[in-house]
Design a protein around this motif. Structure first.
Motif, short mmCIF file in Angstrom:
data_model
loop_
_atom_site.label_atom_id
_atom_site.label_comp_id
_atom_site.label_asym_id
_atom_site.label_seq_id
_atom_site.Cartn_x
_atom_site.Cartn_y
_atom_site.Cartn_z
N VAL A 108 0.85 -1.20 0.00
CA VAL A 108 0.00 0.00 0.00
C VAL A 108 0.88 1.25 0.00
CG1 VAL A 108 -1.57 1.38 1.44
CG2 VAL A 108 -2.06 -1.04 1.03
N LEU A 109 1.91 1.26 0.84
CA LEU A 109 2.81 2.42 0.90
C LEU A 109 3.51 2.64 -0.43
CD1 LEU A 109 4.22 1.81 4.47
CD2 LEU A 109 2.85 3.78 3.75
N LYS A 110 3.89 1.56 -1.09
CA LYS A 110 4.54 1.66 -2.40
C LYS A 110 3.61 2.33 -3.43
CE LYS A 110 6.57 -1.47 -5.78
NZ LYS A 110 6.81 -2.89 -6.07
N LYS A 111 2.33 1.92 -3.42
CA LYS A 111 1.34 2.50 -4.33
C LYS A 111 1.10 3.98 -4.03
CE LYS A 111 -1.40 -1.68 -5.03
NZ LYS A 111 -2.65 -2.36 -4.65
N ALA A 112 1.19 4.34 -2.75
CA ALA A 112 0.89 5.71 -2.33
C ALA A 112 2.06 6.67 -2.52
CB ALA A 112 0.46 5.72 -0.86
N MET A 113 3.28 6.15 -2.67
CA MET A 113 4.47 7.01 -2.77
C MET A 113 4.29 8.07 -3.86
SD MET A 113 6.79 6.68 -0.58
CE MET A 113 6.81 5.61 0.82
N GLY A 114 4.70 9.29 -3.52
CA GLY A 114 4.55 10.40 -4.45
C GLY A 114 3.21 11.09 -4.31
N GLY A 115 2.38 10.59 -3.41
CA GLY A 115 1.04 11.15 -3.25
C GLY A 115 0.63 11.21 -1.80
N VAL A 116 -0.68 11.06 -1.60
CA VAL A 116 -1.27 11.13 -0.26
C VAL A 116 -1.91 9.78 0.05
CG1 VAL A 116 -3.04 12.23 1.17
CG2 VAL A 116 -1.70 13.62 -0.43
N LEU A 117 -1.58 9.25 1.23
CA LEU A 117 -2.22 8.04 1.72
C LEU A 117 -3.28 8.47 2.73
CD1 LEU A 117 -2.45 4.95 1.96
CD2 LEU A 117 -0.68 5.05 3.73
N PHE A 118 -4.54 8.19 2.42
CA PHE A 118 -5.68 8.56 3.26
C PHE A 118 -6.17 7.29 3.95
CE2 PHE A 118 -10.11 9.46 4.16
CZ PHE A 118 -10.14 10.82 4.45
N ILE A 119 -5.95 7.20 5.27
CA ILE A 119 -6.36 6.01 6.01
C ILE A 119 -7.66 6.33 6.75
CG2 ILE A 119 -5.72 4.27 7.72
CD1 ILE A 119 -2.78 4.97 7.14
N ASP A 120 -8.75 5.77 6.23
CA ASP A 120 -10.07 6.03 6.82
C ASP A 120 -10.28 5.12 8.02
OD1 ASP A 120 -12.43 7.40 6.98
OD2 ASP A 120 -13.44 6.29 5.39
N GLU A 121 -10.93 5.65 9.03
CA GLU A 121 -11.17 4.93 10.29
C GLU A 121 -9.86 4.34 10.81
OE1 GLU A 121 -14.43 2.33 9.06
OE2 GLU A 121 -15.83 3.73 9.98
N ALA A 122 -8.83 5.19 10.85
CA ALA A 122 -7.48 4.78 11.22
C ALA A 122 -7.40 4.15 12.60
CB ALA A 122 -6.53 5.98 11.13
N TYR A 123 -8.30 4.54 13.51
CA TYR A 123 -8.27 4.00 14.87
C TYR A 123 -8.46 2.50 14.92
CZ TYR A 123 -13.11 5.28 13.89
OH TYR A 123 -14.31 5.46 13.28
N TYR A 124 -9.02 1.89 13.86
CA TYR A 124 -9.18 0.44 13.83
C TYR A 124 -7.85 -0.29 13.68
CZ TYR A 124 -14.28 0.64 13.62
OH TYR A 124 -15.61 0.85 13.91
N LEU A 125 -6.79 0.44 13.37
CA LEU A 125 -5.47 -0.19 13.30
C LEU A 125 -5.01 -0.65 14.68
CD1 LEU A 125 -3.54 2.19 10.87
CD2 LEU A 125 -4.34 -0.13 10.41
N TYR A 126 -5.50 0.01 15.72
CA TYR A 126 -5.07 -0.29 17.08
C TYR A 126 -6.19 -0.98 17.84
CZ TYR A 126 -3.45 0.47 21.87
OH TYR A 126 -3.06 0.30 23.17
N LYS A 127 -5.97 -2.23 18.22
CA LYS A 127 -6.96 -2.99 18.98
C LYS A 127 -6.28 -3.55 20.23
CE LYS A 127 -10.08 -4.17 15.27
NZ LYS A 127 -10.86 -5.23 14.63
N PRO A 128 -6.24 -2.74 21.31
CA PRO A 128 -5.51 -3.15 22.50
C PRO A 128 -6.08 -4.39 23.20
CG PRO A 128 -6.83 -1.23 22.97
CD PRO A 128 -6.95 -1.48 21.50
N ASP A 129 -7.35 -4.67 22.98
CA ASP A 129 -7.99 -5.79 23.66
C ASP A 129 -7.67 -7.14 23.00
OD1 ASP A 129 -9.37 -4.67 21.53
OD2 ASP A 129 -11.31 -5.42 22.19
N ASN A 130 -6.98 -7.12 21.85
CA ASN A 130 -6.67 -8.36 21.15
C ASN A 130 -5.16 -8.48 20.99
OD1 ASN A 130 -6.36 -10.52 19.44
ND2 ASN A 130 -7.89 -9.83 17.96
N GLU A 131 -4.54 -9.33 21.79
CA GLU A 131 -3.08 -9.45 21.74
C GLU A 131 -2.58 -10.14 20.47
OE1 GLU A 131 -2.11 -13.40 24.36
OE2 GLU A 131 -2.70 -11.60 25.46
#
Length: 192
Positions: A108-131
């Motif tokens: 994904v980062l490779k595709k976004a290089m040279g532009g803008v990476l828009f991560i929608d609902e970014a908070y879902y990347l962090y799930k502290p309750d699931n180890e």
């Protein structure tokens, strides 16, 4: 350059109803970036402006649309080389098994290089309750790229305000890399 940016800002004004604080903040950012470019062209050195952003607000308040306009502005000013906006969610970045997240995130980062990476609902990347969740691996890779390749990629993290605030509180390194926080207010009845 200045007229192209004025056109983009005027389009933003015409296409989006309301959002006065958002529009004025985007104008401020565009003006700061324009001044930074002028300073550089005159040989006046200044620290590179922080370009990563956080857009918070309810769905349908124009975050993606404003992200597209911001990509246009950044491209016109030469801060990004391609001017495209790639919109992704957790599913595009995080794998389900050990070893899947890093390749997905890097692709994904490779595709976004040279532009803008828009991560929608970014908070879902962090799930502290699931180890056994691999979102933290995606965040670590993202942090490295946001720091080490900030001249090649701008990241916009978007989502509801309260979960985004918790997301930033959970990772101070992430919060410190975001220079511009823009809150998108809900529309009023008249604006709807």
């Amino acid at each position: 350059q200045k007229t192209e940016i004025a056109k983009i800002l005027n389009l933003l004004n015409e296409e989006l109803v309301g959002l006065v604080p958002v529009k004025s903040r985007i104008r401020e950012i565009a003006a700061l970036l324009l001044v930074d470019k002028l300073r550089k062209s005159l040989g006046i050195t200044s620290g590179s402006p922080g370009l990563h952003m956080s857009f918070t607000g309810s769905p349908g308040t124009g975050k993606t649309t404003v992200g597209l306009k911001m990509a246009d502005i950044l491209f016109q000013l030469g801060y990004i080389t391609k001017g495209h906006l790639l919109t992704v969610t957790r599913d595009d970045l995080v794998g389900q098994y050990i070893g899947h997240t890093a390749p997905k995130t890097k692709e994904v980062l490779k595709k976004a290089m040279g532009g803008v990476l828009f991560i929608d609902e970014a908070y879902y990347l962090y799930k502290p309750d699931n180890e056994r969740d691999y979102g933290s691996e995606a965040i670590e890779i993202l942090l490295q790229v946001m720091e080490n390749q900030r001249d090649e990629l701008v990241v916009i993290l978007a989502g509801y305000k309260e979960p985004m605030d918790k997301f930033y509180a959970s990772n101070p390194g992430l919060s410190s890399r975001i220079a511009n926080h823009i809150d998108f207010p809900d529309y009023t009845v008249d604006e709807l």
